[in-house]
Each structure stands twice: as C-alpha cells, then as structure tokens.
Scaffold this active site. Structure first.
Site, PDB file in Angstrom:
ATOM      1  N   GLY A  51      16.212  52.285 140.260  1.00 31.75           N
ATOM      2  CA  GLY A  51      17.167  51.633 139.352  1.00 31.75           C
ATOM      3  C   GLY A  51      16.516  51.624 137.987  1.00 31.75           C
ATOM      4  O   GLY A  51      16.072  52.652 137.498  1.00 31.75           O
ATOM      5  N   GLU A  52      16.373  50.450 137.427  1.00 31.31           N
ATOM      6  CA  GLU A  52      15.726  50.306 136.125  1.00 31.31           C
ATOM      7  C   GLU A  52      14.653  49.226 136.271  1.00 31.31           C
ATOM      8  O   GLU A  52      14.984  48.062 136.508  1.00 31.31           O
ATOM      9  CB  GLU A  52      16.786  49.935 135.087  1.00 31.31           C
ATOM     10  CG  GLU A  52      16.275  49.776 133.690  1.00 31.31           C
ATOM     11  CD  GLU A  52      15.571  51.030 133.173  1.00 31.31           C
ATOM     12  OE1 GLU A  52      16.033  52.144 133.445  1.00 31.31           O
ATOM     13  OE2 GLU A  52      14.519  50.868 132.515  1.00 31.31           O
ATOM     14  N   SER A  53      13.392  49.626 136.165  1.00 34.02           N
ATOM     15  CA  SER A  53      12.312  48.689 136.506  1.00 34.02           C
ATOM     16  C   SER A  53      12.262  47.478 135.580  1.00 34.02           C
ATOM     17  O   SER A  53      11.948  46.367 136.020  1.00 34.02           O
ATOM     18  CB  SER A  53      10.967  49.409 136.526  1.00 34.02           C
ATOM     19  OG  SER A  53      10.724  50.038 135.299  1.00 34.02           O
ATOM     20  N   CYS A  83      10.940  55.247 143.191  1.00 33.34           N
ATOM     21  CA  CYS A  83      11.114  55.418 141.748  1.00 33.34           C
ATOM     22  C   CYS A  83      10.850  54.107 140.987  1.00 33.34           C
ATOM     23  O   CYS A  83       9.709  53.706 140.859  1.00 33.34           O
ATOM     24  CB  CYS A  83      12.484  56.026 141.455  1.00 33.34           C
ATOM     25  SG  CYS A  83      12.500  56.876 139.872  1.00 33.34           S
ATOM     26  N   ARG A 109       5.976  55.387 133.063  1.00 34.03           N
ATOM     27  CA  ARG A 109       7.440  55.404 133.175  1.00 34.03           C
ATOM     28  C   ARG A 109       8.036  56.601 132.436  1.00 34.03           C
ATOM     29  O   ARG A 109       7.498  57.050 131.427  1.00 34.03           O
ATOM     30  CB  ARG A 109       8.036  54.127 132.573  1.00 34.03           C
ATOM     31  CG  ARG A 109       7.762  52.895 133.367  1.00 34.03           C
ATOM     32  CD  ARG A 109       8.431  51.697 132.712  1.00 34.03           C
ATOM     33  NE  ARG A 109       9.885  51.801 132.752  1.00 34.03           N
ATOM     34  CZ  ARG A 109      10.702  51.049 132.016  1.00 34.03           C
ATOM     35  NH1 ARG A 109      10.216  50.149 131.179  1.00 34.03           N
ATOM     36  NH2 ARG A 109      12.011  51.202 132.117  1.00 34.03           N
ATOM     37  N   ILE A 138      14.944  61.333 139.424  1.00 34.41           N
ATOM     38  CA  ILE A 138      15.875  60.877 138.379  1.00 34.41           C
ATOM     39  C   ILE A 138      15.115  60.008 137.378  1.00 34.41           C
ATOM     40  O   ILE A 138      14.733  58.880 137.675  1.00 34.41           O
ATOM     41  CB  ILE A 138      17.044  60.073 138.981  1.00 34.41           C
ATOM     42  CG1 ILE A 138      17.795  60.936 140.001  1.00 34.41           C
ATOM     43  CG2 ILE A 138      17.994  59.597 137.880  1.00 34.41           C
ATOM     44  CD1 ILE A 138      18.925  60.225 140.695  1.00 34.41           C
ATOM     45  N   ARG A 139      14.887  60.551 136.235  1.00 37.91           N
ATOM     46  CA  ARG A 139      14.100  59.857 135.192  1.00 37.91           C
ATOM     47  C   ARG A 139      12.906  59.115 135.813  1.00 37.91           C
ATOM     48  O   ARG A 139      12.694  57.910 135.607  1.00 37.91           O
ATOM     49  CB  ARG A 139      14.978  58.896 134.396  1.00 37.91           C
ATOM     50  CG  ARG A 139      14.476  58.812 132.972  1.00 37.91           C
ATOM     51  CD  ARG A 139      15.300  57.975 132.064  1.00 37.91           C
ATOM     52  NE  ARG A 139      14.722  58.051 130.731  1.00 37.91           N
ATOM     53  CZ  ARG A 139      14.845  57.134 129.812  1.00 37.91           C
ATOM     54  NH1 ARG A 139      15.557  56.058 130.035  1.00 37.91           N
ATOM     55  NH2 ARG A 139      14.298  57.294 128.644  1.00 37.91           N
ATOM     56  N   HIS A 174      13.654  60.168 145.282  1.00 42.42           N
ATOM     57  CA  HIS A 174      14.664  59.347 145.976  1.00 42.42           C
ATOM     58  C   HIS A 174      15.104  59.953 147.312  1.00 42.42           C
ATOM     59  O   HIS A 174      16.151  60.611 147.377  1.00 42.42           O
ATOM     60  CB  HIS A 174      15.926  59.249 145.112  1.00 42.42           C
ATOM     61  CG  HIS A 174      15.757  58.457 143.859  1.00 42.42           C
ATOM     62  ND1 HIS A 174      16.027  57.107 143.790  1.00 42.42           N
ATOM     63  CD2 HIS A 174      15.377  58.826 142.617  1.00 42.42           C
ATOM     64  CE1 HIS A 174      15.802  56.673 142.565  1.00 42.42           C
ATOM     65  NE2 HIS A 174      15.416  57.698 141.834  1.00 42.42           N
ATOM     66  N   GLU A 176      16.576  58.535 149.616  1.00 46.01           N
ATOM     67  CA  GLU A 176      17.868  57.925 149.991  1.00 46.01           C
ATOM     68  C   GLU A 176      19.055  58.666 149.368  1.00 46.01           C
ATOM     69  O   GLU A 176      20.191  58.421 149.727  1.00 46.01           O
ATOM     70  CB  GLU A 176      17.882  56.428 149.620  1.00 46.01           C
ATOM     71  CG  GLU A 176      18.105  56.097 148.152  1.00 46.01           C
ATOM     72  CD  GLU A 176      16.893  56.342 147.252  1.00 46.01           C
ATOM     73  OE1 GLU A 176      15.883  56.914 147.732  1.00 46.01           O
ATOM     74  OE2 GLU A 176      16.974  55.978 146.064  1.00 46.01           O
TER      75      GLU A 176
END
Ligand code: GLN
Length: 219
Positions: A51-53, A83, A109, A138-139, A174, A176
């Site tokens: 997600g976004e850490s 991630c 990051r 993903i990023r 990822h 998943e």
C-alpha cells in the site's frame, strides 16, 4: 492443553488486503482481517500488505496498534510484509524514521522510480518452490543491506528482493497479485499452520478482478 494457533491475520488498514485474504482462502487457511487491538489475540501469523507505508504507519498510530503488533511478535507471532509491509518492518529506512523495526535490514523506498517504473518478472526461489514464481513490483522499495543473521531468499542485480529472519519474512514484490499460492503456503508453514491440500477448492479468481491486480496487469 493449549491449542496450536491456526489463524493468520491480514492487517486491514489500507492497501492490498483483499488479495491476501483471497490467497489464504484458496489455501483453506483460517484467516482474519485485523485492525483493532483485540483482533491480534492468538494469531499464528500476520501479513502486512502493500500500500503506502507512510499512510500505513500513521494509521498504526491512529489505531494504537503498533505496540500491540510488537507485543504479539514478542510472543511468537510470525509476520510477513509485502512491499510497503517490508518498509514498515525494516530496522532501517534510508532518510526516514523506521516504524516497527522488527527485521534487521535496510530499505530504500521507491527505489525503482515512479509508479510508471513498476514491472513484472519471475525467478526461482528454491526454499519457496521449485518452479519459477511470478514477481510483481509496484513502486517497490529495494532491500539494500541485511544483517548477518538474515537469510537472503532472492537477490537481483544490486538489490535484495526477499529475505527472512526466523520470525519475519519480507518480499518487496506482491505474490498476492499473481495466481501463485507458493509464498502464502511458505508463510503458512513458517507459522506452523496447515494448508488445505485441495488448493483449487475455493478458487474463484477474485484476485484477478480487484483494483490492485488490474493495476499489476497494466504495469
Ligand atoms: N511506494 C510505496 C511506499 O513507499 C510501496 C508500494 C507498494 O506497497 N506497492 O510505501
């Protein structure tokens, strides 16, 4: 006699929550979406999704569960971060304060660039599966360094993409967001949780239709 713990929790605050739950479901594993203090009792393992850490770390404070996760970890709960989850678990984050600091690795990051630099590849990770596994970045962060007692599972070029200690697994990609169940099966084994061998029993390919999976196909 105390029963063995058999439930794996997925941190349900933000990010790719549903996709992890879906993979656990397909393996016939008992799972629970967790976000409140009382949800963490008696978990064999916890997955912290991508997600976004920075957002996730703020939410951990708002929901007052950072210490709860650390306490559960100290009592034997295993943790897998994918991630952003890897960033939250790292002891050292380049240029930033760490969050949970439960695995002795250094991460950077957004180390591949912007969202547009997301990509897919594959690799054989022997301890996880003999077949090549699909990898979706993903990023993602890069793991730059690990302490001596950390086991490197996958190194690509100049960075480490997956690593583990006895109690923590981290993947900067990822699993998943792919059809593969291998990493979820591997984590379940690490947690001492049995999988249902008939792994197609609950397959409905839901994971293909959710937002993150669509993004992974485009990337
Ligand atoms: N770029 C995100 C971060 O720094 C991680 C992206 C992801 O989890 N896919 O938190």
């Amino acid at each position: 006699m105390k029963e063995n713990k058999s439930v794996i929790g997925v941190l349900g605050l933000q990010g790719g929550v549903h996709e992890h739950l879906n993979h656990l479901d397909r393996l016939g594993i008992s799972y629970r979406r967790v976000k409140d203090k009382e949800d963490f009792e008696d978990l064999a393992g916890l997955i912290i999704p991508g997600g976004e850490s920075s957002c996730l770390s703020r939410l951990l404070n708002i929901f007052e569960i950072k210490e709860v996760i650390i306490a559960a970890y100290n009592q034997g709960m295993k943790i897998w971060g994918t991630c952003a989850g890897t960033i939250l678990l790292a002891k050292s984050v380049v240029g930033e304060e760490n969050c949970l600091g439960l695995i002795d690795i250094e991460v950077e990051r957004n180390s591949f660039g912007s969202q547009l630099d997301s990509f897919k590849s594959d690799a054989v990770i022997k301890v996880v599966d003999n077949e090549p596994l699909p990898l979706t970045f993903i990023r993602s962060p890069k793991i730059l360094k690990v302490a001596e007692d950390i086991n490197v599972l996958l190194k690509i070029d100049d960075y480490i993409a997956a690593a583990e200690s006895d109690n923590v697994l981290v993947t900067v990609f990822h699993p998943e967001l792919t059809e593969s169940l291998a990493f979820h099966r591997y984590f379940a084994t690490k947690c001492g949780v049995k999988c249902n061998t008939n792994e197609n029993a609950n397959t409905d390919n839901d994971w293909q239709n959710c937002g993150w999976a669509r993004m992974a196909r485009v990337a």
